[in-house]
Design a protein around this motif. Structure first.
Motif, mmCIF file in Angstrom:
data_model
loop_
_atom_site.group_PDB
_atom_site.id
_atom_site.type_symbol
_atom_site.label_atom_id
_atom_site.label_comp_id
_atom_site.label_asym_id
_atom_site.label_seq_id
_atom_site.Cartn_x
_atom_site.Cartn_y
_atom_site.Cartn_z
ATOM 1 N N TYR A 191 16.024 37.685 74.252
ATOM 2 C CA TYR A 191 16.167 36.234 74.143
ATOM 3 C C TYR A 191 17.177 35.856 73.047
ATOM 4 O O TYR A 191 17.050 36.279 71.894
ATOM 5 N N GLU A 210 2.736 28.283 62.351
ATOM 6 C CA GLU A 210 3.440 29.472 61.844
ATOM 7 C C GLU A 210 4.955 29.342 61.916
ATOM 8 O O GLU A 210 5.669 30.165 61.343
ATOM 9 N N HIS A 211 5.456 28.307 62.601
ATOM 10 C CA HIS A 211 6.911 28.125 62.719
ATOM 11 C C HIS A 211 7.487 27.445 61.483
ATOM 12 O O HIS A 211 8.137 26.408 61.560
ATOM 13 N N ILE A 212 7.261 28.072 60.388
ATOM 14 C CA ILE A 212 7.556 27.502 59.087
ATOM 15 C C ILE A 212 8.793 28.171 58.497
ATOM 16 O O ILE A 212 9.065 29.340 58.767
ATOM 17 N N ALA A 213 9.528 27.420 57.696
ATOM 18 C CA ALA A 213 10.629 27.999 56.912
ATOM 19 C C ALA A 213 10.110 28.043 55.482
ATOM 20 O O ALA A 213 9.481 29.002 55.054
ATOM 21 N N ILE A 214 10.362 26.964 54.792
ATOM 22 C CA ILE A 214 9.763 26.674 53.493
ATOM 23 C C ILE A 214 8.532 25.815 53.806
ATOM 24 O O ILE A 214 8.582 25.044 54.766
ATOM 25 N N PRO A 215 7.431 25.910 53.032
ATOM 26 C CA PRO A 215 6.254 25.093 53.358
ATOM 27 C C PRO A 215 6.612 23.617 53.598
ATOM 28 O O PRO A 215 7.317 23.011 52.797
ATOM 29 N N PRO A 243 16.213 18.965 56.109
ATOM 30 C CA PRO A 243 15.016 19.738 56.468
ATOM 31 C C PRO A 243 14.227 19.024 57.564
ATOM 32 O O PRO A 243 14.069 17.799 57.529
ATOM 33 N N SER A 255 17.826 33.967 65.397
ATOM 34 C CA SER A 255 16.889 34.005 64.269
ATOM 35 C C SER A 255 17.156 35.216 63.370
ATOM 36 O O SER A 255 17.075 35.123 62.141
ATOM 37 N N TYR A 284 11.089 26.184 60.828
ATOM 38 C CA TYR A 284 11.968 27.349 60.805
ATOM 39 C C TYR A 284 13.260 27.097 61.593
ATOM 40 O O TYR A 284 13.214 26.710 62.768
ATOM 41 N N GLY A 285 14.401 27.357 60.958
ATOM 42 C CA GLY A 285 15.700 27.118 61.575
ATOM 43 C C GLY A 285 15.945 27.925 62.844
ATOM 44 O O GLY A 285 16.633 27.468 63.761
ATOM 45 N N GLY A 286 15.379 29.120 62.895
ATOM 46 C CA GLY A 286 15.562 29.945 64.089
ATOM 47 C C GLY A 286 14.889 29.328 65.306
ATOM 48 O O GLY A 286 15.381 29.419 66.437
ATOM 49 N N LEU A 287 13.746 28.681 65.079
ATOM 50 C CA LEU A 287 13.084 27.971 66.178
ATOM 51 C C LEU A 287 13.928 26.775 66.616
ATOM 52 O O LEU A 287 14.099 26.525 67.815
ATOM 53 N N PHE A 325 8.332 22.565 56.269
ATOM 54 C CA PHE A 325 9.536 22.405 57.087
ATOM 55 C C PHE A 325 9.617 23.458 58.190
ATOM 56 O O PHE A 325 9.111 24.564 58.038
ATOM 57 N N ASP A 383 20.187 34.567 61.388
ATOM 58 C CA ASP A 383 19.860 33.549 60.391
ATOM 59 C C ASP A 383 19.199 34.170 59.157
ATOM 60 O O ASP A 383 19.692 34.051 58.024
ATOM 61 N N TYR A 385 22.345 22.295 60.301
ATOM 62 C CA TYR A 385 21.078 21.755 59.809
ATOM 63 C C TYR A 385 21.417 20.650 58.813
ATOM 64 O O TYR A 385 21.905 20.924 57.712
ATOM 65 N N CYS A 435 8.411 32.222 55.642
ATOM 66 C CA CYS A 435 9.367 31.996 56.727
ATOM 67 C C CYS A 435 8.975 32.796 57.971
ATOM 68 O O CYS A 435 8.654 33.979 57.890
ATOM 69 N N ALA A 472 22.626 26.158 56.298
ATOM 70 C CA ALA A 472 23.279 24.880 56.588
ATOM 71 C C ALA A 472 23.955 24.949 57.953
ATOM 72 O O ALA A 472 23.974 23.988 58.704
ATOM 73 N N ALA A 476 17.108 26.455 66.407
ATOM 74 C CA ALA A 476 18.241 26.999 67.174
ATOM 75 C C ALA A 476 17.796 27.353 68.591
ATOM 76 O O ALA A 476 18.529 27.133 69.565
ATOM 77 N N SER A 477 16.579 27.879 68.719
ATOM 78 C CA SER A 477 16.057 28.244 70.042
ATOM 79 C C SER A 477 15.884 27.017 70.927
ATOM 80 O O SER A 477 16.163 27.056 72.131
#
Lengths: 164, 164
Positions: free
Chosen positions: A59, B50-55, B107, A65, B59-62, B57, A68, B104, A17, A98, B64-65
């Motif tokens: 930011y 690199e903007h990965i959450a689980i391989p 995914p 993030s 990243y949720g923080g990105l 998918f 999160d 979310y 992550c 979620a 959100a950004s």
């Protein structure tokens, strides 16, 4: 603090992550732990100079993030606690987000360490709700909530031969 | 599309945002524009590996950004529209995020371009509310809302001698 963080117990294949994966060397590698014997979880993070919003301030997407990943990490620790199991024991408990709700109460100063704190609101079935907030120089700048759910089976990568 | 994006109208001293500042060369440099004559604003962004959450998918923080910066950019454009002014005219209208809410839904696949869309819900006094969503491969993966407020005076950096 030298004990393992919640995120250190994630299995390798779930440790990439961008926010908290110990195997993502370009990411934030957030580390969350219980704050002593309290029911609050804490992490610290110092934003990089480029993590700027308006000059002098952090930011908001980065702050979201941190909320999160602190939330999902705390959810994992809370899930194990609720089952009376040590973190990292099988079956693994890994959560994804979620819902993420963030309120920016005041500008967060850039260049100082941030303390991310969280408290579990609810553990129910596959869901854990975590309240979280961010403190800079003694002031709460951000308050948020993470609705975390156990990772769906279809999101878990198949473990590679020879992997853990 | 070759016309200027909403964020291209921000004055230099307010163009360092990690999510959308054209002068932040380490940031995402999100670019939002009205989608033709519609009342929807659109931006596209392809997450980095690199903007990965689980391989597999994002990243949720990105995500959100992206919602965040698309929301504040759209708020700026909506603020000018509401005042019947061209973007970038003085006094400048720049917004910061007071509230960010992200759900979310499924995914979000990593490795494909994402379309970030937004629609103004409300323009009232200093506040603009923008509904936003993210589409990957034709499916809505994320829905969110940004409550944007005109930047407080104390957050605006003093323009340097010789600056714009």
């Amino acid at each position: 603090m030298t004990e393992l963080a919640f995120q250190d117990y994630y299995p390798d294949e779930l440790s990439y992550c961008y926010g908290c994966g110990r195997l993502n060397d370009k990411g934030y590698q957030l580390k969350s732990r219980w704050d002593g014997d309290s029911d609050e979880a804490v992490a610290t993070f110092t934003p990089r100079p480029e993590h700027i919003a308006i000059p002098g301030f952090v930011y908001g997407g980065l702050l979201a993030s941190l909320i999160d990943c602190h939330g999902t990490g705390t959810a994992s620790a809370a899930g194990y606690r609720a089952e009376g199991r040590e973190m990292g024991t099988e079956p693994i408990l890994r959560y994804v987000t979620a819902g993420l709700h963030v309120n920016y109460l005041r500008p967060t100063p850039l260049g100082v360490p941030l303390e991310v704190r969280g408290r579990v609101q609810e553990v129910k079935g596959r869901k854990v709700v975590v309240e979280a907030w961010i403190v800079a120089e003694g002031e709460v700048c951000v308050r948020g909530e993470v609705v975390a759910v156990k990772i769906p089976e279809e999101m878990v990568p198949r473990r590679e031969e020879g992997g853990q």
